[in-house]
Design a protein around this motif. Structure first.
Motif, PDB file in Angstrom:
ATOM      1  N   ASN A 181      -2.563  -7.510  10.272  1.00 27.59           N
ATOM      2  CA  ASN A 181      -3.754  -7.639  11.103  1.00 27.59           C
ATOM      3  C   ASN A 181      -4.797  -6.647  10.605  1.00 27.59           C
ATOM      4  O   ASN A 181      -4.564  -5.879   9.665  1.00 27.59           O
ATOM      5  N   THR A 182      -5.950  -6.630  11.227  1.00 28.12           N
ATOM      6  CA  THR A 182      -7.055  -5.805  10.757  1.00 28.12           C
ATOM      7  C   THR A 182      -6.715  -4.317  10.799  1.00 28.12           C
ATOM      8  O   THR A 182      -6.992  -3.588   9.850  1.00 28.12           O
ATOM      9  N   ARG A 183      -6.098  -3.873  11.866  1.00 25.37           N
ATOM     10  CA  ARG A 183      -5.731  -2.448  11.970  1.00 25.37           C
ATOM     11  C   ARG A 183      -4.692  -2.057  10.929  1.00 25.37           C
ATOM     12  O   ARG A 183      -4.769  -0.982  10.337  1.00 25.37           O
ATOM     13  N   TYR A 188     -15.354  -8.676  -0.815  1.00 26.49           N
ATOM     14  CA  TYR A 188     -14.519  -7.700  -1.537  1.00 26.49           C
ATOM     15  C   TYR A 188     -13.037  -7.914  -1.237  1.00 26.49           C
ATOM     16  O   TYR A 188     -12.198  -7.671  -2.096  1.00 26.49           O
ATOM     17  N   LEU A 189     -12.724  -8.374  -0.040  1.00 27.67           N
ATOM     18  CA  LEU A 189     -11.347  -8.703   0.334  1.00 27.67           C
ATOM     19  C   LEU A 189     -11.127 -10.198   0.195  1.00 27.67           C
ATOM     20  O   LEU A 189     -12.064 -10.990   0.354  1.00 27.67           O
ATOM     21  N   PRO A 190      -9.888 -10.610  -0.073  1.00 32.33           N
ATOM     22  CA  PRO A 190      -9.604 -12.046  -0.087  1.00 32.33           C
ATOM     23  C   PRO A 190      -9.822 -12.633   1.313  1.00 32.33           C
ATOM     24  O   PRO A 190      -9.757 -11.910   2.313  1.00 32.33           O
ATOM     25  N   ALA A 191     -10.064 -13.907   1.363  1.00 37.31           N
ATOM     26  CA  ALA A 191     -10.298 -14.566   2.650  1.00 37.31           C
ATOM     27  C   ALA A 191      -9.050 -14.470   3.527  1.00 37.31           C
ATOM     28  O   ALA A 191      -7.936 -14.712   3.058  1.00 37.31           O
ATOM     29  N   PRO A 192      -9.238 -14.112   4.793  1.00 36.23           N
ATOM     30  CA  PRO A 192      -8.090 -14.041   5.696  1.00 36.23           C
ATOM     31  C   PRO A 192      -7.702 -15.422   6.198  1.00 36.23           C
ATOM     32  O   PRO A 192      -8.418 -16.401   5.994  1.00 36.23           O
ATOM     33  N   THR A 193      -6.567 -15.460   6.872  1.00 37.93           N
ATOM     34  CA  THR A 193      -6.068 -16.677   7.499  1.00 37.93           C
ATOM     35  C   THR A 193      -6.178 -16.509   8.999  1.00 37.93           C
ATOM     36  O   THR A 193      -5.962 -15.426   9.520  1.00 37.93           O
ATOM     37  N   THR A 195      -2.657 -11.934   4.027  1.00 32.51           N
ATOM     38  CA  THR A 195      -1.315 -11.888   3.471  1.00 32.51           C
ATOM     39  C   THR A 195      -1.192 -10.627   2.623  1.00 32.51           C
ATOM     40  O   THR A 195      -2.121 -10.254   1.898  1.00 32.51           O
ATOM     41  N   LYS A 196      -0.055  -9.976   2.748  1.00 27.26           N
ATOM     42  CA  LYS A 196       0.179  -8.742   2.010  1.00 27.26           C
ATOM     43  C   LYS A 196       0.120  -9.002   0.502  1.00 27.26           C
ATOM     44  O   LYS A 196      -0.401  -8.186  -0.255  1.00 27.26           O
ATOM     45  N   ALA A 197       0.611 -10.156   0.064  1.00 24.60           N
ATOM     46  CA  ALA A 197       0.606 -10.483  -1.364  1.00 24.60           C
ATOM     47  C   ALA A 197      -0.819 -10.515  -1.923  1.00 24.60           C
ATOM     48  O   ALA A 197      -1.082 -10.012  -3.018  1.00 24.60           O
ATOM     49  N   GLU A 198      -1.747 -11.104  -1.189  1.00 17.93           N
ATOM     50  CA  GLU A 198      -3.132 -11.169  -1.661  1.00 17.93           C
ATOM     51  C   GLU A 198      -3.771  -9.784  -1.697  1.00 17.93           C
ATOM     52  O   GLU A 198      -4.551  -9.488  -2.601  1.00 17.93           O
ATOM     53  N   ILE A 199      -3.431  -8.950  -0.741  1.00 25.57           N
ATOM     54  CA  ILE A 199      -3.974  -7.586  -0.725  1.00 25.57           C
ATOM     55  C   ILE A 199      -3.418  -6.787  -1.900  1.00 25.57           C
ATOM     56  O   ILE A 199      -4.156  -6.076  -2.588  1.00 25.57           O
ATOM     57  N   ILE A 200      -2.107  -6.919  -2.167  1.00 23.85           N
ATOM     58  CA  ILE A 200      -1.496  -6.223  -3.298  1.00 23.85           C
ATOM     59  C   ILE A 200      -2.101  -6.719  -4.616  1.00 23.85           C
ATOM     60  O   ILE A 200      -2.313  -5.939  -5.536  1.00 23.85           O
ATOM     61  N   GLU A 201      -2.395  -7.999  -4.682  1.00 28.87           N
ATOM     62  CA  GLU A 201      -3.027  -8.547  -5.880  1.00 28.87           C
ATOM     63  C   GLU A 201      -4.417  -7.951  -6.075  1.00 28.87           C
ATOM     64  O   GLU A 201      -4.825  -7.638  -7.195  1.00 28.87           O
TER      65      GLU A 201
END
Length: 67
Positions: free
Chosen positions: A14-16, A37-42, A51-57
Motif C-alpha cells: 500500500n502507499t504507506r 516516476y513510479l510504475p502504475a499501481p493496481t 506490486t513489489k516486483a515492479e518496485i524492485i525492478e
C-alpha cells in the motif's frame, strides 16, 4: 519472468508501506505516481496497491533489502 519477479509477483504494497520501503513521505509517493516516476499501481477493491516486483525492478538497489 525472472526469479525476482516470480518471488514478488503477487506481493502488493500500500502507499504507506511503499513510502517506508523507499524512505520517502506518502506525499512523495503520490507525486512520483503523478509524474510517472513510479510504475502504475493496481486498484484492488478501490485501494491503490503497487506490486513489489515492479518496485524492485524500478529500484534494483532495494532487491537485497526487500527480501
Amino acid at each position: 519472468m525472472s526469479i525476482l519477479e516470480r518471488k514478488f509477483a503477487k506481493t502488493y504494497l500500500n502507499t504507506r508501506e511503499l513510502a517506508a520501503l523507499l524512505e520517502v513521505s506518502v506525499a512523495t509517493i503520490w507525486r512520483w505516481k503523478k509524474t510517472g516516476y513510479l510504475p502504475a499501481p493496481t486498484k484492488i477493491g478501490g485501494m491503490t496497491r503497487w506490486t513489489k516486483a515492479e518496485i524492485i525492478e524500478q529500484f534494483p538497489e532495494l532487491a537485497n533489502d526487500a527480501a
